[in-house]
Write an enzyme that holds these catalytic residues in place. Structure first.
Site, mmCIF file in Angstrom:
data_model
loop_
_atom_site.group_PDB
_atom_site.id
_atom_site.type_symbol
_atom_site.label_atom_id
_atom_site.label_comp_id
_atom_site.label_asym_id
_atom_site.label_seq_id
_atom_site.Cartn_x
_atom_site.Cartn_y
_atom_site.Cartn_z
ATOM 1 N N MET A 20 60.544 41.648 61.837
ATOM 2 C CA MET A 20 61.248 42.710 62.586
ATOM 3 C C MET A 20 60.401 43.185 63.761
ATOM 4 S SD MET A 20 62.546 44.988 59.403
ATOM 5 C CE MET A 20 63.442 44.246 58.034
ATOM 6 N N MET A 43 74.778 38.662 57.176
ATOM 7 C CA MET A 43 74.150 39.933 56.800
ATOM 8 C C MET A 43 75.176 40.779 56.045
ATOM 9 S SD MET A 43 70.954 39.983 57.717
ATOM 10 C CE MET A 43 70.769 41.528 56.860
ATOM 11 N N SER A 102 63.284 37.652 49.258
ATOM 12 C CA SER A 102 62.802 38.382 50.438
ATOM 13 C C SER A 102 61.650 39.260 49.990
ATOM 14 C CB SER A 102 63.927 39.253 51.011
ATOM 15 O OG SER A 102 63.357 40.347 51.699
ATOM 16 N N HIS A 145 63.298 34.761 58.931
ATOM 17 C CA HIS A 145 64.490 35.472 59.413
ATOM 18 C C HIS A 145 64.039 36.374 60.553
ATOM 19 C CE1 HIS A 145 67.870 38.617 58.406
ATOM 20 N NE2 HIS A 145 68.043 38.029 59.574
ATOM 21 N N MET A 154 64.441 38.973 63.104
ATOM 22 C CA MET A 154 65.260 40.097 63.573
ATOM 23 C C MET A 154 64.569 40.665 64.805
ATOM 24 S SD MET A 154 66.141 41.609 59.848
ATOM 25 C CE MET A 154 64.830 40.673 59.114
ATOM 26 N N ASP A 190 61.117 38.394 56.397
ATOM 27 C CA ASP A 190 61.868 39.251 57.320
ATOM 28 C C ASP A 190 60.955 39.710 58.444
ATOM 29 O OD1 ASP A 190 64.534 39.461 56.198
ATOM 30 O OD2 ASP A 190 63.542 40.356 54.468
ATOM 31 N N ASP A 248 72.525 37.950 52.798
ATOM 32 C CA ASP A 248 71.287 38.729 52.819
ATOM 33 C C ASP A 248 71.588 40.221 52.886
ATOM 34 O OD1 ASP A 248 68.627 39.362 53.044
ATOM 35 O OD2 ASP A 248 68.418 38.727 55.130
ATOM 36 N N HIS A 297 61.797 34.091 51.677
ATOM 37 C CA HIS A 297 62.483 34.618 52.863
ATOM 38 C C HIS A 297 61.575 35.661 53.520
ATOM 39 C CE1 HIS A 297 66.251 35.928 54.971
ATOM 40 N NE2 HIS A 297 65.681 37.125 54.914
#
Ligand code: DX5
Ligand code: ZN
Length: 216
Positions: free
Chosen positions: A36, A135, A7, A65, A67, A34, A173, A32
């Site tokens: 957001m 998570m 990540s 990923h 979010m 992230d 994760d 990975h």
């Protein structure tokens, strides 16, 4: 063998290309990202332009990923830049539609659950998805402590996979480190996602080897 995903949330963004090349050379199995939105999680990270740029130099599979609230609105934008699209079951209005957009675009579909979301919520989708992302911290920030109850959840998913004949991989994760990776793998995880453990370490390759549980 356990796979390790990096990540980039805690990498040195001033030298992003260098960091990505270094972590690939150090042996990661996937990258990975992230994503957001500041609503589903109390933080903002980066979005499509960064994913697009990284795609040009990344030689390993990319996991996005998401979010974000209502992932169905944004999934398509990440399709060209990722191999796996992971969305949160808590955030989707229509999880089946999310899976269908991803699969129709010939990408792998993953679903993620926050630490206190009942596993039951993803049960209806276990036959169709390719990855479950457990998570092990409340999402939003790198560098948090691993929440130990995640281990029981990994075990449960691993049993469900046997019972249902599903073929999804289980990734974990948040707060993953060489100190806890053995118990996570023993619980049934296939992919360990690590951010700060890799990027804050002096030797990425050594940390990745440790996370694979080849050395203790
Ligand atoms: C949390 C992210 C994770 C996390 C990983 O919201 O989804 O990918 O940043 O970072 P570490 O390994 O530092 O917990
Ligand atoms: Zn993540």
């Amino acid at each position: 063998m356990t796979k390790v995903s990096a990540s980039i949330l805690d990498c040195d963004f001033l030298h992003l290309e260098k960091e990505i090349r270094a972590v690939i050379a150090a042996g990661i199995d996937s990258l990975h990202l992230d994503i957001m939105d500041g609503q589903f999680v109390p933080n903002l990270s980066f979005g499509v332009p960064i994913a697009k740029s990284l795609r040009k130099i990344v030689t390993v599979p990319v996991y996005a990923h998401l979010m974000v609230i209502k992932p169905e609105n944004i999934i398509e934008k990440f399709i060209p830049h990722a191999d796996f699209i992971i969305f949160h079951v808590e955030a989707a209005e229509d999880p089946e539609r999310c899976i269908s957009i991803i699969k129709t675009s010939e990408r792998e579909a993953g679903m993620s659950l926050n630490p206190d979301t009942p596993i039951e919520m993803i049960k209806p989708y276990l036959q169709t998805i390719d990855n479950v992302l457990v998570m092990s911290v409340y999402p939003g920030f790198g560098g948090q402590q691993f929440i130990p109850t995640a281990l029981e959840r990994i075990r449960l998913l691993s049993e469900l996979r046997k019972e249902t004949g599903g073929s999804f991989t289980i990734s974990v994760d948040g707060g993953v480190s060489p100190a806890n990776c053995h118990s996570i793998v023993k619980a049934g995880a296939d992919i360990l996602i690590a951010g700060s453990a890799i990027f804050k370490s002096p030797d990425y390759a050594q940390t990745i080897r440790q996370l694979r549980c080849l050395t203790s």
